[in-house]
Motif scaffolding. Sequence first.
Motif, PDB file in Angstrom:
ATOM      1  N   ASN A 147      36.449  72.163  40.228  1.00 47.29           N
ATOM      2  CA  ASN A 147      35.896  73.189  41.109  1.00 47.29           C
ATOM      3  C   ASN A 147      35.604  72.642  42.505  1.00 47.29           C
ATOM      4  N   GLN A 148      35.236  71.383  42.601  1.00 43.66           N
ATOM      5  CA  GLN A 148      35.020  70.783  43.921  1.00 43.66           C
ATOM      6  C   GLN A 148      36.335  70.672  44.681  1.00 43.66           C
ATOM      7  N   VAL A 149      37.398  70.282  43.995  1.00 44.11           N
ATOM      8  CA  VAL A 149      38.721  70.219  44.627  1.00 44.11           C
ATOM      9  C   VAL A 149      39.094  71.603  45.148  1.00 44.11           C
ATOM     10  N   LYS A 150      38.903  72.613  44.315  1.00 44.44           N
ATOM     11  CA  LYS A 150      39.239  73.987  44.710  1.00 44.44           C
ATOM     12  C   LYS A 150      38.367  74.455  45.881  1.00 44.44           C
ATOM     13  N   PHE A 151      37.089  74.134  45.855  1.00 42.57           N
ATOM     14  CA  PHE A 151      36.173  74.494  46.949  1.00 42.57           C
ATOM     15  C   PHE A 151      36.656  73.881  48.264  1.00 42.57           C
ATOM     16  N   ILE A 152      37.030  72.616  48.227  1.00 40.40           N
ATOM     17  CA  ILE A 152      37.513  71.928  49.430  1.00 40.40           C
ATOM     18  C   ILE A 152      38.803  72.571  49.929  1.00 40.40           C
ATOM     19  N   ARG A 153      39.732  72.835  49.020  1.00 32.87           N
ATOM     20  CA  ARG A 153      40.996  73.468  49.406  1.00 32.87           C
ATOM     21  C   ARG A 153      40.752  74.844  50.031  1.00 32.87           C
ATOM     22  N   ASN A 154      39.882  75.621  49.411  1.00 35.31           N
ATOM     23  CA  ASN A 154      39.581  76.954  49.935  1.00 35.31           C
ATOM     24  C   ASN A 154      38.864  76.891  51.278  1.00 35.31           C
ATOM     25  N   TYR A 155      38.033  75.885  51.481  1.00 33.58           N
ATOM     26  CA  TYR A 155      37.355  75.715  52.764  1.00 33.58           C
ATOM     27  C   TYR A 155      38.381  75.602  53.900  1.00 33.58           C
ATOM     28  N   PHE A 156      39.448  74.870  53.636  1.00 36.34           N
ATOM     29  CA  PHE A 156      40.498  74.691  54.642  1.00 36.34           C
ATOM     30  C   PHE A 156      41.477  75.866  54.677  1.00 36.34           C
ATOM     31  N   GLY A 157      41.321  76.819  53.757  1.00 31.22           N
ATOM     32  CA  GLY A 157      42.182  77.998  53.734  1.00 31.22           C
ATOM     33  C   GLY A 157      43.630  77.667  53.430  1.00 31.22           C
ATOM     34  N   MET A 158      43.846  76.693  52.564  1.00 35.32           N
ATOM     35  CA  MET A 158      45.200  76.229  52.271  1.00 35.32           C
ATOM     36  C   MET A 158      45.678  76.681  50.900  1.00 35.32           C
ATOM     37  N   SER A 159      46.969  76.904  50.804  1.00 37.02           N
ATOM     38  CA  SER A 159      47.600  77.166  49.509  1.00 37.02           C
ATOM     39  C   SER A 159      47.664  75.836  48.752  1.00 37.02           C
ATOM     40  N   LEU A 160      48.011  75.930  47.461  1.00 37.24           N
ATOM     41  CA  LEU A 160      48.192  74.702  46.681  1.00 37.24           C
ATOM     42  C   LEU A 160      49.225  73.783  47.337  1.00 37.24           C
ATOM     43  N   ARG A 161      50.335  74.353  47.778  1.00 32.67           N
ATOM     44  CA  ARG A 161      51.413  73.560  48.389  1.00 32.67           C
ATOM     45  C   ARG A 161      50.970  72.910  49.705  1.00 32.67           C
ATOM     46  N   GLU A 162      50.273  73.667  50.542  1.00 32.51           N
ATOM     47  CA  GLU A 162      49.814  73.121  51.830  1.00 32.51           C
ATOM     48  C   GLU A 162      48.821  71.981  51.612  1.00 32.51           C
ATOM     49  N   PHE A 163      47.906  72.195  50.677  1.00 28.60           N
ATOM     50  CA  PHE A 163      46.887  71.181  50.389  1.00 28.60           C
ATOM     51  C   PHE A 163      47.539  69.932  49.805  1.00 28.60           C
ATOM     52  N   ALA A 164      48.468  70.145  48.876  1.00 22.95           N
ATOM     53  CA  ALA A 164      49.177  69.015  48.264  1.00 22.95           C
ATOM     54  C   ALA A 164      49.938  68.215  49.312  1.00 22.95           C
ATOM     55  N   LYS A 165      50.581  68.919  50.238  1.00 23.65           N
ATOM     56  CA  LYS A 165      51.337  68.236  51.288  1.00 23.65           C
ATOM     57  C   LYS A 165      50.407  67.382  52.157  1.00 23.65           C
ATOM     58  N   MET A 166      49.229  67.931  52.494  1.00 25.73           N
ATOM     59  CA  MET A 166      48.265  67.174  53.292  1.00 25.73           C
ATOM     60  C   MET A 166      47.841  65.889  52.568  1.00 25.73           C
TER      61      MET A 166
END
Length: 149
Positions: free
Chosen positions: A57-76
């Motif tokens: 849930n912390q990973v998801k919270f961080i990803r959502n904070y940046f407004g990124m899709s799974l693919r965008e976050f993974a690429k970062m």
Amino acid sequence: MKIKNYRFEGFGFPVIFDELPAVKVRGELVPDVDFDKYAKPLIEHICARQGVPLSGNQVKFIRNYFGMSLREFAKMLNVTHQSVMRWEDFTISAAHIDVNTEIVFRLIILKQLGSAKDCFGSLMEKLEALTTFEKKSNYKNINSIHITK
């Protein structure tokens, strides 16, 4: 009005506030949480000061904070989107991220927040605890985050 020592679950993981603004709704005191106000400090705390592995849930919270899709976050993070999806599936327990990947993850997030220099020393102190936790943990008990004034 304020609520003292309040355990808030609205971020997807437990956060304990020493004092939290509140409003009365139908005669009952309810928390008045400004997500924008607390999001960045929470992520800084999670990435720099939390001495246990990240939860899903912390990973998801961080990803959502940046407004990124799974693919965008993974690429970062230079991982596959399947990895991020697998981490997020662990919800409230430790995400089972490889310890070296998690260290890089935390540093990338702190850099994205513009907090890397301020939080780096604190992160370095926690890395020892994190690597020790990785070796002896059953990943069952991730503690609440405690917010003070």
